[in-house]
Design an enzyme around this catalytic site. Structure first.
Site, PDB file in Angstrom:
ATOM      1  CB  ALA A  37      -0.922  -0.009   1.211  1.00  0.00           C
ATOM      2  CE  LYS A 118      17.876 -25.413 -21.706  1.00  0.00           C
ATOM      3  NZ  LYS A 118      16.917 -24.401 -22.033  1.00  0.00           N
TER       4      LYS A 118
HETATM    5  S1  IVH Z   1      23.070 -19.100 -22.040  1.00  0.00           S
HETATM    6  C1  IVH Z   1      25.191 -18.536 -26.007  1.00  0.00           C
HETATM    7  N1  IVH Z   1      21.996 -19.574 -19.659  1.00  0.00           N
HETATM    8  O1  IVH Z   1      18.058 -21.912 -22.996  1.00  0.00           O
HETATM    9  C2  IVH Z   1      24.560 -18.865 -24.687  1.00  0.00           C
HETATM   10  N2  IVH Z   1      20.652 -19.863 -21.583  1.00  0.00           N
HETATM   11  O2  IVH Z   1      18.307 -24.048 -24.905  1.00  0.00           O
HETATM   12  C3  IVH Z   1      23.133 -18.618 -24.695  1.00  0.00           C
HETATM   13  N3  IVH Z   1      18.348 -20.528 -21.090  1.00  0.00           N
HETATM   14  O3  IVH Z   1      18.305 -19.842 -25.806  1.00  0.00           O
HETATM   15  C4  IVH Z   1      22.317 -18.996 -23.603  1.00  0.00           C
HETATM   16  N4  IVH Z   1      18.548 -20.561 -18.897  1.00  0.00           N
HETATM   17  O4  IVH Z   1      16.822 -19.076 -23.809  1.00  0.00           O
HETATM   18  C5  IVH Z   1      21.807 -19.553 -20.994  1.00  0.00           C
HETATM   19  N5  IVH Z   1      21.156 -19.932 -17.507  1.00  0.00           N
HETATM   20  C6  IVH Z   1      20.976 -19.898 -18.830  1.00  0.00           C
HETATM   21  C7  IVH Z   1      19.747 -20.215 -19.411  1.00  0.00           C
HETATM   22  C8  IVH Z   1      19.616 -20.193 -20.803  1.00  0.00           C
HETATM   23  C9  IVH Z   1      17.737 -20.736 -19.934  1.00  0.00           C
HETATM   24  C10 IVH Z   1      17.704 -20.681 -22.406  1.00  0.00           C
HETATM   25  C11 IVH Z   1      18.047 -19.635 -23.422  1.00  0.00           C
HETATM   26  C12 IVH Z   1      18.651 -20.388 -24.593  1.00  0.00           C
HETATM   27  C13 IVH Z   1      18.073 -21.746 -24.392  1.00  0.00           C
HETATM   28  C14 IVH Z   1      18.890 -22.809 -25.063  1.00  0.00           C
END
Ligand code: IVH
Length: 672
Positions: A37, A118
């Protein structure tokens, strides 16, 4: 009355600084210092000052997060450096294999890795110019993405500007790029689907789809409503890493007040990475957002550069994916569950199956639309998925049974036997009996809530006991509770029992607005309660209103009006109102202070935003001077007062020849 320009400017900057600080505490540090708030008050004050001094509005003001009008389409934007995807590893062996390749190609014996979550969301590039957020672009095909700047600006964990001192400390220039992932917290996802279930919207299969759908929309107020969050993992200056170690980037991002997962770990060699993966496999259930694996990256930027890229992905990183939590099983039956709001939800009863270590034997099918979309019938074999703590979800039918049977919604509530209603423009089927046992507990808790009848001390434990002991069957029964019966309940001393009775007694004095809200009518929130209370003199008066009369109330559309008439068409609810009245709960419209009869027999309609007061306050002024206010323009309307961005009411006034006033002219009429 004009104040010195510089003083206002300082006040505005001061408010912005405060808001930025509290946004950081709340959305990034997860450690708020002030109440919601109090935050809203600061924001309200800033909005007010900016409305009065539009020349002082800046693109990085916290007020821009509110979400603007829809746009025509997305502009595409070419990434300075492609946003690549990652190769996947589905086993620890595959991770060891990745490590072997990295060591061989780089000629090192042991490699330092960063292991981090990830995030299961949508990747985004944020570009900052002069320390301020300039552009937000989706990954798109990796080379060209969509410019979604107004939408990302609504996400509160994305800083709209970075403190120059933090940049200086990290030795960073004011132009840089931050990449990361936009995610939807599990709770926000469950709540979104619950709302979609009620309103007949699309059901989202997982938080990632809901997050992506929330960013790639033309109406940024939708993004704002999805409660999205951003996790940063990558920092670039002129397309390159500004440090020699990735860990330094993550540290700098933190100092710049970006939210980075607090859980990344510097691992000395691949075996430590495996331990990290192992430890998060179960722990991830407890995270507030979804992760679908672990991203493993070489920490040293020079080694990253030596290793380089394939056409699709970096050679210095890999995504370890946790095993999918999906399984096939048979739908043995479909039955309905009556939820706390009275909505009937079809539930699939499944042949029990292990999905990622948990036995799943039921799964919600949400509503009739979802059943039709899936094309599922009793007997079919389906694919079910369990995503985090989110309730298991039927993904699709994999095999139709030869003797399959379609599901049909029951006509009577399985809990209380009342007739089931279906509002014409929603897919939800509802039991509207406020005293239906399925809804009893929630109705009582809602009724007693702080914003409803505010009965302090009537919490879950007591409500459960009152129901179990048969002491209350509906909210009106609260008013006939007796001290001796309460004292007999578990953990109830005489003093606390008496306090509760006093609270219940005091609640009789609550306003009509609170009572209307407390009844728990679908779509009637606090604000609608207030608007209705300003229009009708009692609950009985409201109950007798027709659909058309209800729609005359400001902000009440056909859907809300239908929910209200539906509620009062249920005999059990009319009975409840009588019972409440008899118990002494019958607030009437608040007496308003009548100042003059200047507007006697004059009716007003307000449209668009007013500069000096809210529309509600303006309406109150009209009523204080004997006039009436309506939500729609007709030939009988005497004046239409028009603010900024007026709606169709303005056009209607013009076409009917109803006099139109500006806010200034309205003030003049009143001699304000
Ligand atoms: S690094 C060149 N770190 O996963 C490096 N990606 O499967 C680029 N993602 O396109 C990505 N968590 O959208 C990185 N801790 C993380 C991530 C991550 C999720 C996603 C991202 C990427 C995709 C690839």
């Amino acid at each position: 009355m004009a104040r010195a320009g510089a003083a206002i400017k300082n006040e505005i900057e001061d408010l912005r600084e405060k808001l930025r600080h509290h946004e950081y505490r709340y959305y990034v540090a997860d450690d708020p210092e002030i109440s919601d708030a109090a935050y809203d008050r600061l924001m309200g004050k800033l909005k007010e000052l900016e409305a009065a001094h539009p020349e002082l509005i800046t693109a990085d003001s916290p007020t821009v997060r509110v979400g603007g009008a829809p746009r025509e389409g997305f502009q595409t934007y070419q990434h300075a450096r492609p946003m690549l995807s990652l190769d996947n590893a589905f086993s620890y062996d595959a991770l060891r294999e990745f490590d072997r390749r990295v060591r061989e190609s780089s000629g090192r014996e042991k490699i330092e890795y960063i292991a981090e979550h990830k995030f299961d969301g949508l990747s985004i590039s944020l570009q900052y110019q002069g320390g301020a957020l300039d552009r937000g672009v989706t990954r798109g095909d990796g080379r060209t993405g969509e410019d979604v700047t107004p939408n990302v600006k609504t996400i509160r964990s994305i800083p709209l500007r970075v403190d120059p001192a933090a940049l200086k400390k990290a030795k960073l220039p004011p132009n840089f790029e931050v990449r990361g992932e936009i995610v939807m917290p599990k709770k926000a996802f469950a709540e979104l689907n619950r709302q979609q279930e009620l309103n007949g919207g699309k059901i989202f299969a997982n938080p990632r789809n809901a997050a992506a759908g929330g960013v790639r929309v033309l109406d940024s107020s939708i993004t704002a409503s999805r409660r999205l969050e951003f996790f940063s993992y990558y920092l670039l200056v002129e397309g390159r890493s500004p440090f020699t170690k990735l860990s330094e980037s993550l540290q700098a991002l933190k100092e710049m007040r970006f939210r980075a997962s607090a859980d990344w770990k510097l691992c000395d060699g691949i075996e430590e990475v495996l331990k990290y993966c192992d430890s998060w496999e179960d722990k991830r259930e407890k995270l507030l957002y979804e992760i679908d694996g672990v991203v493993v990256k070489v920490n040293s930027i020079p080694i990253q550069n030596e290793l380089g890229y394939t056409a699709k992905a970096p050679r210095w990183a890999i995504a370890y994916k946790y095993p999918a939590r999906q399984e096939t099983t048979v739908v043995k039956d479909i039955q309905v569950n009556v939820g706390r709001t009275g909505t009937l939800t079809p539930v699939a009863f499944l042949e029990p199956v292990q999905v990622g270590g948990v036995t799943v034997s039921r799964s919600t099918l949400h509503n009739m639309d979802e059943i039709e979309r899936l094309g599922v019938q009793i007997g079919d074999t389906v694919l079910v998925e369990r995503a985090g703590e989110v309730i298991p979800h039927v993904l699709k039918v994999v095999k139709e049974a030869a003797d399959r049977r379609p599901f049909r919604m029951p006509e009577k509530c399985p809990e209380c036997g009342s007739t089931i209603h279906k509002a014409p423009d929603t897919v939800a089927y509802r039991c509207v009996n406020a005293a239906c046992p399925a809804k009893r507990r929630e109705s009582l808790l809602h009724f007693a809530g702080r914003h409803a009848m505010n009965i302090d001390g009537l919490g879950e434990k007591i409500v459960d006991q009152l129901i179990e002991q048969g002491l209350v069957r509906d909210v009106a029964d609260l008013y006939s509770l007796k001290l001796d019966k309460l004292v007999a309940l578990e953990r109830f001393a005489e003093k606390s029992a008496q306090n509760l009775l006093d609270e219940i007694e005091t609640s009789k004095k609550n306003s009509l607005a609170r009572l209307i809200y407390a009844l728990g009518i679908s779509f009637v929130g606090e604000r609608t309660g207030e608007l209705l209370a300003g229009h009708f003199s009692s609950v009985e008066d409201l109950a007798a209103a027709s659909q058309e009369q209800l729609e005359e109330v400001a902000e009440v559309g056909p859907k809300v009006a239908a929910a209200i008439t539906e509620f009062f068409s249920e005999p059990a609810n009319r009975q409840l109102i009588k019972k409440l009245h008899k118990a002494g709960v019958h607030p009437t419209m608040e007496k308003r202070q009548i100042k003059s009869d200047k507007f006697a027999a004059k009716s007003f309609v307000f449209t668009g935003g007013l500069a000096n007061r809210s529309r509600e306050d303006a309406a109150e002024i009209v009523k204080q001077h004997g006039g009436t206010v309506s939500g729609s323009v007709s030939k009988k309307t005497n004046y239409v007062v028009v603010g900024t961005d007026p709606g169709s009411k303005y056009d209607k006034a013009k076409s009917l020849g109803v006099p139109v006033l500006t806010e200034k002219e309205f003030e003049k009429l009143l001699n304000l």
